[in-house]
Design an enzyme around this catalytic site. Structure first.
Site, PDB file in Angstrom:
ATOM      1  N   GLU A 152     110.730  -7.230 -26.694  1.00 16.00           N
ATOM      2  CA  GLU A 152     110.108  -7.958 -27.803  1.00 16.00           C
ATOM      3  C   GLU A 152     109.813  -6.909 -28.861  1.00 16.00           C
ATOM      4  O   GLU A 152     108.993  -6.017 -28.647  1.00 16.00           O
ATOM      5  CB  GLU A 152     108.841  -8.671 -27.330  1.00 16.00           C
ATOM      6  CG  GLU A 152     108.166  -9.500 -28.395  1.00 16.00           C
ATOM      7  CD  GLU A 152     106.990  -8.774 -29.008  1.00 16.00           C
ATOM      8  OE1 GLU A 152     107.112  -8.385 -30.197  1.00 16.00           O
ATOM      9  OE2 GLU A 152     105.982  -8.581 -28.332  1.00 16.00           O
ATOM     10  N   CYS A 211     103.361  -7.766 -34.537  1.00 10.01           N
ATOM     11  CA  CYS A 211     104.808  -7.989 -34.572  1.00 10.01           C
ATOM     12  C   CYS A 211     105.142  -9.383 -35.080  1.00 10.01           C
ATOM     13  O   CYS A 211     106.276  -9.640 -35.479  1.00 10.01           O
ATOM     14  CB  CYS A 211     105.412  -7.763 -33.201  1.00 10.01           C
ATOM     15  SG  CYS A 211     104.635  -8.741 -31.890  1.00 10.01           S
TER      16      CYS A 211
END
Length: 512
Positions: free
Chosen positions: A256, A291
């Site tokens: 990720e 993120c």
């Protein structure tokens, strides 16, 4: 100065080197040291595989869920200490720490509740059996069984609490022991949580281990039946993928990574207030160090100026600085290293974009001196997003976003897709048909689509919040991985196999 010990092979071990010092990013004061020199990773993994793994798998899913519930209770009892550590080591205001700490406890509780409903046993059937011969005399049944290796969890600096438990919860629920490697800059909070859980004696010995710093052979000692779950930069993920254990031995790898997430306003501009509020929130929560934060804002050409003005007006009310000051709404970045990277990114964007809000001159900064890691929010704009690849390819990992106009909705979808894979896109408007269409069109290149109208404005969970009920991950640049998503998270920690046998054998499998 205190050196944080590593926990491997069922015991605490201090690194044998000088170590790396962690600092308060606002005051610059040294806090603790981390060191993993001398840690035998091969022995650490072997102990987890051979001792902790079998012990965990002797429990049923429901029993392991009960262990997760106890872990959540232990963490809940020490919340105040975690908030204090986060204040010192991450420089975050209390509300931002809550996203990390409370989010981690909530995620553990969620998987404890999910797991309590799972049917006991070591085999999970995946669908119905399928005939392979006449009269179903021979058939195929897909099953899932827990991995018998170890899961290495490599986490990012921005969520030292949530980043740990959103991975560890489904792994432990699956019966897979974990070795945690937190980002060095903010390892203190991760270490403290793991220490509290180990000292509580809830999990079988070696079910969770932690290594802080840079151990030798972190990936070298893995084998083809182990797992790696990584959160961090796309650059680091690319390096890890080239490691022989992953590239050649087939260690299962989930990534990720960073992405240039977007927010999209509907063509009628009916959700502009909702978008403005969410953009400002995403710019300021965790100082933009997420993120999932909004990096690109797409609005109709006719609404460009009005939306930009609305964002700028709200940003003027943000006070940045020392989170110990009650008037401060937005704290610092986690380190001087991050401040340097974000500052360089701001300077790069300023050369090619219009500076619509300049936090360097328009924001109140409540902090002493210049030796701090605080960076004020910045809003950039470009009226020519088609010919400025920079805004679609470069992520400044801080309180920075760029607003861009689109000609028509097809143009907006094209611009969103130029991010080449993102974790999340959010859509704002009131037209139900448009919102549904946008969700489908954006889903192809985004792991999650967050759709907002006035009906959900007060209950929506936020563009940037990764909830355990929903998929977290994204295609392409975002890493191509999948995490969370309810019970879907358990798939990474199970092996899928097809069993081809006589119907009575498959029936016995089902009975198990």
């Amino acid at each position: 100065m205190k050196k944080l010990a590593n926990y491997v092979q069922g015991r605490w071990q201090e690194g044998t080197g000088e170590g790396t010092t962690l600092y308060d990013p606002v005051l610059g004061t040294p806090l603790v040291k981390v060191c993993a020199k001398g840690v035998d990773m091969a022995a650490a993994y072997d102990h987890a595989r051979t001792q902790a793994g079998p012990a965990l798998r002797r429990y049923t899913y429901a029993e392991r869920a009960g262990l997760l519930a106890q872990v959540a209770q232990v963490l809940q009892a020490s919340r105040d200490n975690y908030y204090d550590i986060s204040l010192q080591n991450s420089g975050t205001v209390k509300n931002d720490t809550a996203v990390d700490v409370e989010g981690s406890i909530y995620t553990l509780g969620y998987y404890a509740k999910l797991g309590s409903r799972l049917v006991d046993g070591q085999v999970h059937l995946d669908g119905d059996s399928t005939s392979l011969a006449k009269d179903n005399a021979f058939a195929s049944q897909h099953i899932e069984v827990p991995v018998r290796g170890v899961a290495l969890l490599i986490n990012a600096f921005n969520f030292p609490a949530w980043g740990l438990w959103e991975k560890a919860a489904p792994a432990l629920l699956s019966g897979v022991p974990v070795v945690v490697k937190p980002a060095t800059a903010t390892a203190w909070l991760t270490h403290e949580m793991v220490k509290d859980v180990i000292e509580a004696g809830i999990l079988p010995e070696g079910s969770i281990s932690i290594v802080c710093g840079r151990p030798e052979g972190l990936l070298d000692a893995l084998n083809g039946l182990d797992l790696v779950s990584f959160t961090g930069s796309a650059e680091t993920a690319a390096t890890l993928r080239q490691h022989p254990r992953i590239q050649h031995d087939g260690v299962r790898f989930n990534a990720e990574t960073d992405s240039v997430n977007c927010a999209l306003l509907d063509p009628e501009a009916t959700g502009s207030d909702l978008l403005v509020r969410e953009v400002v929130r995403e710019l300021t929560i965790k100082s933009g160090q997420k993120c999932t934060a909004i990096r690109r804002i797409f609005v109709p050409e006719a609404s460009y100026d009005a939306v930009a003005k609305g964002i700028c007006e709200k940003l003027q009310g943000i006070t940045v600085g020392d989170p110990r000051n009650e008037s401060v709404r937005m704290g610092s970045l986690v380190s001087q290293t991050q401040k340097k990277a974000v500052t360089e990114g701001i300077e790069l964007l300023a050369k090619h974009c219009d500076v619509l809000f300049d936090g360097r001159t328009q924001t109140s900064m409540q902090v002493d001196g210049n030796d701090h890691a605080c960076v004020a929010p910045m809003l950039f704009g470009t009226r020519d997003p088609d010919n400025l690849a920079l805004v679609h390819e470069t992520e400044v990992f801080g309180p920075v976003a760029t607003i861009m106009p689109y000609r028509d909705i097809e143009h907006a979808y094209e611009l969103a897709r130029r991010g080449m894979g993102s974790l999340v896109a959010s859509v704002y408007g009131e037209d139900t048909d448009f919102l549904a269409q946008a969700a489908v069109r954006l889903a192809e290149s985004h792991g999650r689509v967050h759709v907002i109208n006035s009906a959900v404005a007060k209950v929506q969970t936020g563009h940037g919040n990764a909830m355990p009920q929903s998929n977290h991950g994204g295609p392409g640049r975002a890493g191509g991985g999948q995490e969370l998503g309810g019970l879907r998270a358990l798939a990474f920690y199970h092996r899928l196999a097809a069993v081809q046998a006589a119907p009575e054998v498959l029936a016995r499998l089902a009975a198990q």
